[in-house]
Design a protein around this motif. Structure first.
Motif, PDB file in Angstrom:
ATOM      1  N   ALA A 171       1.176 -29.741  18.732  1.00  0.00           N
ATOM      2  CA  ALA A 171       1.494 -31.425  19.235  1.00  0.00           C
ATOM      3  C   ALA A 171      -0.012 -32.088  18.448  1.00  0.00           C
ATOM      4  CB  ALA A 171       1.485 -31.569  20.373  1.00  0.00           C
ATOM      5  N   ALA A 172      -1.047 -31.588  18.667  1.00  0.00           N
ATOM      6  CA  ALA A 172      -2.210 -32.424  18.265  1.00  0.00           C
ATOM      7  C   ALA A 172      -2.484 -32.172  16.788  1.00  0.00           C
ATOM      8  CB  ALA A 172      -3.240 -31.840  18.883  1.00  0.00           C
ATOM      9  N   GLY A 173      -1.494 -31.720  16.062  1.00  0.00           N
ATOM     10  CA  GLY A 173      -1.759 -31.250  14.500  1.00  0.00           C
ATOM     11  C   GLY A 173      -2.868 -30.561  14.292  1.00  0.00           C
ATOM     12  N   ARG A 174      -3.027 -29.576  15.001  1.00  0.00           N
ATOM     13  CA  ARG A 174      -4.174 -28.689  14.592  1.00  0.00           C
ATOM     14  C   ARG A 174      -3.794 -27.086  14.488  1.00  0.00           C
ATOM     15  NH1 ARG A 174      -7.631 -28.598  19.477  1.00  0.00           N
ATOM     16  NH2 ARG A 174      -8.855 -27.066  18.260  1.00  0.00           N
ATOM     17  N   PHE A 175      -2.289 -26.918  14.391  1.00  0.00           N
ATOM     18  CA  PHE A 175      -1.887 -25.740  14.005  1.00  0.00           C
ATOM     19  C   PHE A 175      -0.486 -25.553  13.558  1.00  0.00           C
ATOM     20  CE2 PHE A 175      -0.228 -21.521  15.681  1.00  0.00           C
ATOM     21  CZ  PHE A 175      -1.059 -20.773  15.039  1.00  0.00           C
ATOM     22  N   ALA A 176      -0.189 -24.814  12.931  1.00  0.00           N
ATOM     23  CA  ALA A 176       1.228 -24.674  12.336  1.00  0.00           C
ATOM     24  C   ALA A 176       1.398 -23.200  11.925  1.00  0.00           C
ATOM     25  CB  ALA A 176       1.600 -25.285  11.047  1.00  0.00           C
ATOM     26  N   TRP A 177       2.628 -22.542  12.200  1.00  0.00           N
ATOM     27  CA  TRP A 177       3.039 -21.419  11.683  1.00  0.00           C
ATOM     28  C   TRP A 177       4.347 -20.987  10.866  1.00  0.00           C
ATOM     29  CZ3 TRP A 177       4.038 -22.529  16.575  1.00  0.00           C
ATOM     30  CH2 TRP A 177       5.276 -22.119  17.251  1.00  0.00           C
ATOM     31  N   VAL A 178       4.169 -20.428  10.074  1.00  0.00           N
ATOM     32  CA  VAL A 178       5.604 -20.097   9.077  1.00  0.00           C
ATOM     33  C   VAL A 178       5.748 -18.708   9.020  1.00  0.00           C
ATOM     34  CG1 VAL A 178       5.473 -22.329   8.078  1.00  0.00           C
ATOM     35  CG2 VAL A 178       4.255 -20.378   6.790  1.00  0.00           C
ATOM     36  N   HIS A 179       6.825 -18.334   8.644  1.00  0.00           N
ATOM     37  CA  HIS A 179       7.246 -16.938   7.964  1.00  0.00           C
ATOM     38  C   HIS A 179       7.458 -17.132   6.512  1.00  0.00           C
ATOM     39  CE1 HIS A 179       8.179 -16.376  12.328  1.00  0.00           C
ATOM     40  NE2 HIS A 179       7.748 -15.254  12.036  1.00  0.00           N
ATOM     41  N   ALA A 180       6.893 -16.057   5.891  1.00  0.00           N
ATOM     42  CA  ALA A 180       7.104 -16.221   4.362  1.00  0.00           C
ATOM     43  C   ALA A 180       7.328 -14.757   3.912  1.00  0.00           C
ATOM     44  CB  ALA A 180       5.669 -16.622   3.573  1.00  0.00           C
ATOM     45  N   LYS A 181       7.912 -14.747   2.502  1.00  0.00           N
ATOM     46  CA  LYS A 181       8.300 -13.237   1.973  1.00  0.00           C
ATOM     47  C   LYS A 181       6.809 -12.906   1.328  1.00  0.00           C
ATOM     48  CE  LYS A 181      12.903 -13.125   2.398  1.00  0.00           C
ATOM     49  NZ  LYS A 181      13.122 -12.530   3.573  1.00  0.00           N
ATOM     50  N   PRO A 182       6.561 -11.700   1.450  1.00  0.00           N
ATOM     51  CA  PRO A 182       5.532 -11.267   0.704  1.00  0.00           C
ATOM     52  C   PRO A 182       5.408 -11.389  -0.789  1.00  0.00           C
ATOM     53  CG  PRO A 182       6.818  -9.377   1.532  1.00  0.00           C
ATOM     54  CD  PRO A 182       7.305 -10.487   2.095  1.00  0.00           C
ATOM     55  N   SER A 183       6.405 -11.475  -1.586  1.00  0.00           N
ATOM     56  CA  SER A 183       6.422 -11.987  -2.861  1.00  0.00           C
ATOM     57  C   SER A 183       6.038 -13.340  -3.369  1.00  0.00           C
ATOM     58  CB  SER A 183       7.719 -11.523  -3.637  1.00  0.00           C
ATOM     59  OG  SER A 183       8.861 -12.489  -2.794  1.00  0.00           O
ATOM     60  N   THR A 184       6.048 -14.153  -1.976  1.00  0.00           N
ATOM     61  CA  THR A 184       5.683 -15.582  -2.209  1.00  0.00           C
ATOM     62  C   THR A 184       4.318 -15.921  -1.980  1.00  0.00           C
ATOM     63  OG1 THR A 184       6.372 -16.346  -0.077  1.00  0.00           O
ATOM     64  CG2 THR A 184       8.128 -16.215  -1.936  1.00  0.00           C
ATOM     65  N   GLU A 185       3.549 -14.978  -1.189  1.00  0.00           N
ATOM     66  CA  GLU A 185       2.127 -15.154  -0.561  1.00  0.00           C
ATOM     67  C   GLU A 185       1.259 -14.042  -0.666  1.00  0.00           C
ATOM     68  OE1 GLU A 185      -0.968 -16.264   0.224  1.00  0.00           O
ATOM     69  OE2 GLU A 185       0.307 -17.962   0.747  1.00  0.00           O
ATOM     70  N   PRO A 186       0.529 -14.145  -1.721  1.00  0.00           N
ATOM     71  CA  PRO A 186      -0.307 -12.654  -1.938  1.00  0.00           C
ATOM     72  C   PRO A 186      -1.413 -12.476  -0.896  1.00  0.00           C
ATOM     73  CG  PRO A 186      -0.308 -14.287  -3.964  1.00  0.00           C
ATOM     74  CD  PRO A 186       0.314 -15.043  -2.689  1.00  0.00           C
ATOM     75  N   LEU A 187      -1.708 -13.368  -0.036  1.00  0.00           N
ATOM     76  CA  LEU A 187      -2.587 -13.186   1.020  1.00  0.00           C
ATOM     77  C   LEU A 187      -1.741 -12.257   1.925  1.00  0.00           C
ATOM     78  CD1 LEU A 187      -4.628 -16.084   0.867  1.00  0.00           C
ATOM     79  CD2 LEU A 187      -5.537 -14.035   0.513  1.00  0.00           C
ATOM     80  N   LEU A 188      -0.699 -12.230   2.333  1.00  0.00           N
ATOM     81  CA  LEU A 188       0.090 -11.297   3.161  1.00  0.00           C
ATOM     82  C   LEU A 188      -0.301  -9.786   2.726  1.00  0.00           C
ATOM     83  CD1 LEU A 188       3.610 -12.882   3.480  1.00  0.00           C
ATOM     84  CD2 LEU A 188       1.769 -12.592   5.208  1.00  0.00           C
ATOM     85  N   TRP A 189      -0.455  -9.719   1.467  1.00  0.00           N
ATOM     86  CA  TRP A 189      -0.983  -8.396   1.002  1.00  0.00           C
ATOM     87  C   TRP A 189      -2.421  -7.897   1.358  1.00  0.00           C
ATOM     88  CZ3 TRP A 189      -0.411 -10.137  -4.793  1.00  0.00           C
ATOM     89  CH2 TRP A 189       0.886 -10.750  -5.058  1.00  0.00           C
ATOM     90  N   ALA A 190      -3.236  -8.736   1.815  1.00  0.00           N
ATOM     91  CA  ALA A 190      -4.518  -8.473   2.410  1.00  0.00           C
ATOM     92  C   ALA A 190      -4.196  -7.707   3.719  1.00  0.00           C
ATOM     93  CB  ALA A 190      -5.425  -9.575   2.346  1.00  0.00           C
ATOM     94  N   ALA A 191      -3.315  -8.566   4.526  1.00  0.00           N
ATOM     95  CA  ALA A 191      -3.009  -8.192   5.966  1.00  0.00           C
ATOM     96  C   ALA A 191      -2.320  -6.732   5.720  1.00  0.00           C
ATOM     97  CB  ALA A 191      -2.040  -9.065   6.566  1.00  0.00           C
ATOM     98  N   ASP A 192      -1.376  -6.348   4.809  1.00  0.00           N
ATOM     99  CA  ASP A 192      -0.705  -5.116   4.439  1.00  0.00           C
ATOM    100  C   ASP A 192      -1.826  -4.175   4.368  1.00  0.00           C
ATOM    101  OD1 ASP A 192       1.790  -3.391   3.745  1.00  0.00           O
ATOM    102  OD2 ASP A 192       0.531  -3.334   2.251  1.00  0.00           O
TER     103      ASP A 192
ATOM    104  N   MET B 245       0.845  -1.036   0.012  1.00  0.00           N
ATOM    105  CA  MET B 245      -0.176   0.182   0.108  1.00  0.00           C
ATOM    106  C   MET B 245       0.948   1.139   0.053  1.00  0.00           C
ATOM    107  SD  MET B 245      -3.142  -0.959  -0.429  1.00  0.00           S
ATOM    108  CE  MET B 245      -4.519   0.356   0.394  1.00  0.00           C
ATOM    109  N   LYS B 246       1.819   1.236   0.712  1.00  0.00           N
ATOM    110  CA  LYS B 246       2.576   2.449   0.523  1.00  0.00           C
ATOM    111  C   LYS B 246       3.415   2.813  -0.698  1.00  0.00           C
ATOM    112  CE  LYS B 246       7.219   0.579   1.805  1.00  0.00           C
ATOM    113  NZ  LYS B 246       8.301   1.314   0.867  1.00  0.00           N
ATOM    114  N   ASP B 247       3.517   1.834  -1.511  1.00  0.00           N
ATOM    115  CA  ASP B 247       3.673   2.044  -2.822  1.00  0.00           C
ATOM    116  C   ASP B 247       2.762   2.585  -3.965  1.00  0.00           C
ATOM    117  OD1 ASP B 247       6.356   1.441  -1.741  1.00  0.00           O
ATOM    118  OD2 ASP B 247       6.052  -0.630  -2.376  1.00  0.00           O
ATOM    119  N   GLU B 248       1.305   2.399  -3.652  1.00  0.00           N
ATOM    120  CA  GLU B 248       0.421   2.749  -4.611  1.00  0.00           C
ATOM    121  C   GLU B 248      -0.259   4.027  -4.565  1.00  0.00           C
ATOM    122  OE1 GLU B 248      -0.296   0.265  -6.592  1.00  0.00           O
ATOM    123  OE2 GLU B 248       0.643  -1.476  -5.531  1.00  0.00           O
TER     124      GLU B 248
END
Length: 176
Positions: A128-149, A47-50
């Motif tokens: 541990a129960a296999g119900r949750f995971a988290w990762v870090h990703a670059k915004p160029s690889t995950e478009p839905l990070l753009w929605a959060a931005d 958004m800061k670039d648009e």
């Protein structure tokens, strides 16, 4: 309904953490709609670039997607930014777990290791129960990070920009 959450930050009037929560069944549709907004040669939306016209187009697209936004804001008065981020993560992760989020994707930055240290104690049993995971990703690889931005930007900017995303905001925590 199981969902994934995509997290980005904004630092304006405090520290703001935004999570765009998308049902698993809608992930590919939402990603496709956001990718369509990229101009030729553009690797991501930020958004800061648009310009204002593009910002309105992006926010209009977001409100047409099947997503909800969870926000946490912490005061930074006399505190380091990291303290605000930690506080927001501690409020956001349990809220997401309560609402059937099974995967959390956080925009990668130089704080990934500390994020992991904050999230692990809260999420350990779910992982541990296999119900949750988290990762870090670059915004160029995950478009839905753009929605959060975009939503963090709009809420932080206030006024008409905030009004444009009001209908997709589901959860807000204003922390001391």
């Amino acid at each position: 309904m199981p969902a994934h959450a995509f997290v980005d930050e904004s630092i304006r009037n405090g520290y703001l953490l935004s999570a765009a929560v998308v049902p698993v069944a809608e992930l590919s549709i939402a990603r496709g709609k956001l990718r369509e907004l990229c101009k030729p040669g553009q690797r991501r939306l930020h958004m800061k670039d648009e310009n204002d016209s593009r910002r309105r187009e992006i926010l209009s697209t977001l409100t047409g997607l099947d997503l909800q936004v969870y926000l946490c804001r912490a005061s930074l008065a006399g505190r380091p930014v990291r303290a605000g981020r930690d506080e927001c993560l501690r409020a956001l992760v349990p809220a997401l777990l309560e609402h059937d989020v099974s995967r959390l994707v956080i925009e990668s930055c130089n704080q990934d290791r500390r994020d992991n240290q904050v999230i692990q104690p809260m999420a350990g049993a779910f992982v541990a129960a296999g119900r949750f995971a988290w990762v870090h990703a670059k915004p160029s690889t995950e478009p839905l990070l753009w929605a959060a931005d975009a939503t963090a930007w709009a809420v932080g900017r206030g006024g008409d920009w905030r009004r444009r995303v009001r209908e997709i905001i589901r959860f807000t925590a204003d922390l001391a």
